[in-house]
Structure formats: C-alpha cells, structure tokens
Write an enzyme that holds these catalytic residues in place. Structure first.
Site, short mmCIF file in Angstrom:
data_model
loop_
_atom_site.label_atom_id
_atom_site.label_comp_id
_atom_site.label_asym_id
_atom_site.label_seq_id
_atom_site.Cartn_x
_atom_site.Cartn_y
_atom_site.Cartn_z
N ARG A 170 0.82 -1.22 0.00
CA ARG A 170 0.00 0.00 0.00
C ARG A 170 0.86 1.27 0.00
NH1 ARG A 170 -3.19 -3.56 -0.69
NH2 ARG A 170 -5.34 -3.64 0.04
N SER A 195 -10.59 -0.26 2.95
CA SER A 195 -9.93 -0.38 4.27
C SER A 195 -9.51 1.01 4.74
CB SER A 195 -8.69 -1.25 4.15
OG SER A 195 -9.02 -2.52 3.66
N GLU A 199 -5.03 4.35 6.20
CA GLU A 199 -4.61 3.95 4.86
C GLU A 199 -4.90 5.00 3.79
OE1 GLU A 199 -4.63 1.93 1.07
OE2 GLU A 199 -6.41 2.59 2.07
#
Ligand code: EPU
Length: 336
Positions: A164, A234, A330
């Site tokens: 990520r 997420s 995130e």
C-alpha cells in the site's frame, strides 16, 4: 480543458465528505496538462491530483488547485514471449479495465476486480487484494514531473512499491500519473493462494471470468458499495510488526490473524483486532465501522473530516491499548 472555481468536489470522493476546492481543472491531453502547469506555475503543495477520489479524506475547503487528467486511451502491444503490454491512460476507470481484459481472456489483474477508482490512482497506493498487488503486473508508469516540467517513464523499480505504498504516495502531487503499462497474458497461472479463492483450484477448466466473478462475490459480501454507503475501502493498513512482537501477541491472543512476511516481520489483520475490540458495526454520529468488515469506515450521512478523524483516533487508541499496536490510516488525509 475545463475550469471551475469554488468547485464542489463532494461527489468526487467516495467517502462523500462535503468539500469545495478553490479551482478544479479537468485536462484531457498531456498538452493541456503542460499548459496548465506552465500557466499556474504549479507547486506540489498547491495542488491536489485527483483520480476517482476513492482513497481520500477531504477537508471542507481545499485551498488548492485540484487537477484531474481524464485521458482514456488503451493500447496493446504483443511481446516476443507472447505476453501483452497494455498501456492505459490514467483516466480509465480501474474496474472497466479489469472487465475489458477479462473479456479478452487476459490474466493478471482479475483478483483486483471491483476496486473503485481510476487507473492513475492504482499505483499511488499499489492497490492489492486476494494475494495480488498492482506491482506484480506493472511494467512502468508514465508521469508528468511537476518540478522538472517534463514527462518521464518510471520503471517498476523506480516506483518503489511496497505494501500500500509507492514513490507517488511518499511524494504527494509531485508526479502526475499519465499512463500505466501492465503486462498480462492469456496463459499465466492464476493466483489462488488467498483463503477463499483456494476452492477454485480444484477446477481444471477454470476461466479468468470465473476468478473475476468469485472475487466480485467476495467483495460484495463484505465491502460496502461506496455509491450506497460511502467509504474508502480499508481505512487502516494492516500493521507490520517484528517477529518478537508477533510471538508475544500470539501468546496473549492465540486467535490473532497474522501473516509472516519476507524478512521475518509479521503482518497482522487490523480488521480482526478492530472486530475483537468490539468496534464492528459500531456507529458514532454520522460515521461507523462497517458491520461486515470492521476495517472499513463508513459515512452514514453528512459526516465531516473532523468527525471521521476523531472516530478513527478512538479506534487507534483502543487498538494501541489492547494490542500495543499502532494502526496507520490507509487513505490519504488532506488537511487544507
Ligand atoms: N477479520 C475479522 N473481522 C473483520 C474483518 C476481518 O475477523 O471484521 C479477519 C478475517 O476473518 C480474516 C482477516 O481478518 O481472517 C483478514 O480479513 P480480510 O481477508 O477480509 O482482509 P483484510 O486484511 O481485512 C485486506 C485488504 C483489502 C483486500 C482484502 C482481500 C488492506 C488494508 N486491506 O483486507 O483491501 O480487499 O485484504 O485481499 O490490506 C482496501 O485496501 O481498501 C481493501 C479493501
């Protein structure tokens, strides 16, 4: 090119936070982008490069120039080894690309089905799901370098991908992603190591369509559709801890979901920890953690950035207290 002052960008972020931008500029060609860049002497800190807005937490007023590049072309080139290089403009909707390649019988990105957002946004957070990351199929990225005012082609290595994360996430608004080149093939093996995909392994006639359909059904069962219940997927990264810390946690919480990583570190399922801390399905005012996937923060109606961040901070301190683990947000949080 289209320009709009005091633009309402509430509809171009999937968390649906009410937000206005000083100026919104939509560009359709590299020439237009170069022209905008020269005219406004763009600096990274004065702009926001927007894709589909599916990984952003926006403030009520954004005192920046928001720029979108909406190029739509897709070009195919066969390699000597029978694979296919697909060069895709940043403005193409990611899942429309997946659908197109799957319909041609091409394998490589079927596990990344139904991820919201545009192709240009995909390398920023190195999108990943069900055992596949964008970096696994990416060859290169064509960018417009805002500082140098030139277009450049960055190799996969230069993009510095990790979980990520990427060069683009580390250097916000410095690189305008124009085009992403992926390598796909009609023959490559499927990636079916993820728990709920393993059952597909038994089917020797398995098609890329079937893998896509399975991924879509898994996502639809757990992840809320941002059009119906605004979210950014997420909301926290799965934290990566040392082997030593993982052993301690396993002793205290034998059921903890942990994935060993190359190099000895261990990735923990943040969703499991949030769920175990009692936050799954909990609503606080306009926001809450989703009832089917505790890692997804949802906006029930009219939430603001302040509400989102203060709720997220409660989750972070709860996880720190119970597990002694720091949860990192995130999506990209834009403050001003
Ligand atoms: N879990 C719970 N309760 C929950 C949620 C999860 O116990 O409420 C447990 C699950 O049972 C499972 C583990 O936690 O054992 C992991 O859950 P899941 O497989 O649903 O995946 P995740 O780690 O929560 C990651 C990605 C998702 C991606 C899925 C599937 C991150 C931050 N998230 O979620 O990506 O779709 O794996 O590969 O890495 C996104 O980035 O926006 C996203 C949705």
């Amino acid at each position: 090119m289209e320009l709009l002052e005091q633009a309402d960008i509430s509809m171009i972020n999937t968390l649906a936070l009410p937000s206005k931008a000083r100026l919104l500029i939509d560009t359709y060609t590299v020439e237009e982008l170069t022209e905008v860049s020269k005219k406004y002497s763009l600096l990274a800190e004065d702009i926001l490069i927007l894709g589909g807005g599916s990984n952003l937490v926006l403030p009520a007023f954004l005192d920046r120039i928001v720029i979108r590049y909406l190029g739509q072309s897709i070009r195919y080139q066969e390699t000597d080894t029978g694979e296919l290089l697909v060069s895709v403009d940043a403005g193409v909707v990611w899942d429309e690309l997946v659908n197109k390649l799957v319909n041609k019988g091409l394998r490589g990105i079927e596990n990344l089905s139904l991820i919201p957002g545009t192709v240009g946004a995909a390398p920023v957070q190195n999108i990943g799901a069900y055992g596949v990351e964008l970096a696994d199929v990416l060859e290169s990225v064509e960018v417009f370098n805002i500082e140098k005012q030139i277009t450049e082609i960055l190799s996969k290595k230069q993009c510095e991908f990790s979980y990520r994360d990427s060069l683009f996430k580390q250097n916000p608004n410095k690189y305008f992603i124009l085009n992403v080149c992926l390598k796909v093939s009609a023959k490559r093996d499927f990636s079916l190591s993820y728990g709920e995909l393993q059952s597909l392994n038994r089917n020797s006639d398995l098609s890329v369509h079937q893998v896509r359909e399975k991924v879509i059904s898994l996502r639809q069962a757990k992840l809320p559709d941002p059009k119906k219940l605004p979210n950014t997927g997420s909301f926290f990264k799965n934290p990566v801890v040392t082997a030593e810390q993982a052993i301690k946690l396993k002793a205290k919480f034998p059921e903890i979901v942990a994935y060993p990583q190359a190099g000895g570190r261990v990735k923990l399922a943040a969703g499991w920890m949030i769920d175990q801390s009692g936050w799954k399905g909990v609503r606080s005012g306009n926001v809450g953690m989703h009832s089917k996937q505790a890692l997804v923060l949802v906006n029930y109606a009219h939430a603001t950035q302040i509400e989102v961040l203060s709720f997220a901070a409660k989750i972070q301190s709860s996880i720190l207290e119970k597990f002694n683990v720091v949860l990192e947000i995130e999506p990209v949080v834009i403050k001003t």
